[in-house]
Scaffold this motif. Sequence first.
Motif, PDB file in Angstrom:
ATOM      1  N   CYS A 127      46.226  48.996  33.701  1.00 65.61           N
ATOM      2  CA  CYS A 127      45.931  47.568  33.817  1.00 65.61           C
ATOM      3  C   CYS A 127      47.196  46.790  34.178  1.00 65.61           C
ATOM      4  O   CYS A 127      48.246  46.996  33.565  1.00 65.61           O
ATOM      5  N   CYS A 130      47.672  44.362  30.703  1.00 61.98           N
ATOM      6  CA  CYS A 130      48.008  44.907  29.369  1.00 61.98           C
ATOM      7  C   CYS A 130      48.637  46.290  29.455  1.00 61.98           C
ATOM      8  O   CYS A 130      49.076  46.844  28.445  1.00 61.98           O
ATOM      9  N   CYS A 153      40.079  46.024  33.883  1.00 65.61           N
ATOM     10  CA  CYS A 153      40.466  46.741  32.664  1.00 65.61           C
ATOM     11  C   CYS A 153      39.371  46.603  31.603  1.00 65.61           C
ATOM     12  O   CYS A 153      38.888  45.484  31.349  1.00 65.61           O
ATOM     13  N   CYS A 156      41.033  44.331  28.516  1.00 64.74           N
ATOM     14  CA  CYS A 156      41.380  42.894  28.551  1.00 64.74           C
ATOM     15  C   CYS A 156      40.825  42.188  29.776  1.00 64.74           C
ATOM     16  O   CYS A 156      41.018  40.986  29.949  1.00 64.74           O
ATOM     17  N   GLY A 158      41.820  42.522  32.763  1.00 62.34           N
ATOM     18  CA  GLY A 158      42.813  42.355  33.841  1.00 62.34           C
ATOM     19  C   GLY A 158      42.510  43.281  35.007  1.00 62.34           C
ATOM     20  O   GLY A 158      41.654  44.174  34.917  1.00 62.34           O
TER      21      GLY A 158
HETATM   22 ZN    ZN Z   1      44.130  45.280  30.313  1.00 65.15          ZN
END
Ligand code: ZN
Length: 252
Positions: A127, A130, A153, A156, A158
């Motif tokens: 990611c 994160c 991700c 999170c 992302g």
């Molecule tokens: Zn992430």
Amino acid sequence: MLFDFVLLDKLRAARHIAIFSGAGMSAESGIPTFREAHTGLWAKYRPEDLATPDAFLRDPATVWNWYAWRRDFVRQARPNPGHLAVARLESLVPKVTVITQNVDGLHQRAGSGNVIELHGSILETRCFDCGQPAEDAALAAAAPVQGETPPRCGHCGGLLRPGVVWFGESLPSAAWNRASDVLDDADVFFCIGTSSLVEPAASLPRYARSCGRTVIQINPEATSHDEIAQYILRGKAGEVMPELLAAAWPRA
Ligand code: ZN
Ligand code: BV8
């Protein structure tokens, strides 16, 4: 190819051989190198337009799809006789360490057991936000359609990015420290298939020479490392390496 007898003796007497490799090591596996005009990966693009965090944030789909294309290339590629000769060295010399700039995993697939990936791996994904690694399954399930943004991700939300080191990003400190330690211990330092342009990796052969190591350059072209190599073997990795091992260990 004829080899210097002193070089052959040095190989046979070596306790620890380091192999520093670049894209030229994988050229005979059909993977384009970076700087060769026309065929090079960057012949069409500029590195700063693709292999940087800014490029990814500016145009995540284009960067993600360029790496997805390269990853497919890598998955279909096979280790070539150069990779196999490097792996075979482990049965001939007490210790071999491969320090590669390549992200294709071909040294490992050839059987090399001690590989330091200075620039990460195109086969890994994490990611962007994160840093959480993304499993292959999740990736396959979420493989992007051309032009869509990269998968997200699962932790999170992302954007996922390739597990490589981009320009402007620091090299993984563990990998860099391991590579630097090799300079203090290896007797012989091969420099195979690299244009020696990308820092700080390109400094390793110079450090090796300044530490008193025997530096051997294998490349069909001249590079700046020619100046610091005691031995220059002008040729392709997939041809020179097998011939060199056969000359040094004819009965092995
Ligand atoms: Zn992430
Ligand atoms: C960083 C992954 C700190 C991505 C790659 C001085 C010190 C520190 C940094 C810099 C510096 N000067 C400049 C910099 C910045 C930059 C840099 O080096 N720029 C260059 C262009 C001048 N370096 C960085 O950004 C590095 N990070 O230093 O962090 C920092 C932090 C913040 C801000 C500033 C600094 C990160 C660099 C890593 C980039 N990522 N790869 C991806 O794959 O997409 S680099 C990538 O290019 C490859 O991994 C490889 O390392 C490099 C290409 O080089 P080669 O492997 O040598 O390949 P090339 O095509 O050039 O040459 C092939 C050779 O093979 C040729 O010589 C050819 O003749 C030969 N050949 C062909 N066929 C064969 C063959 N040889 C043998 N057999 C054959 N058959």
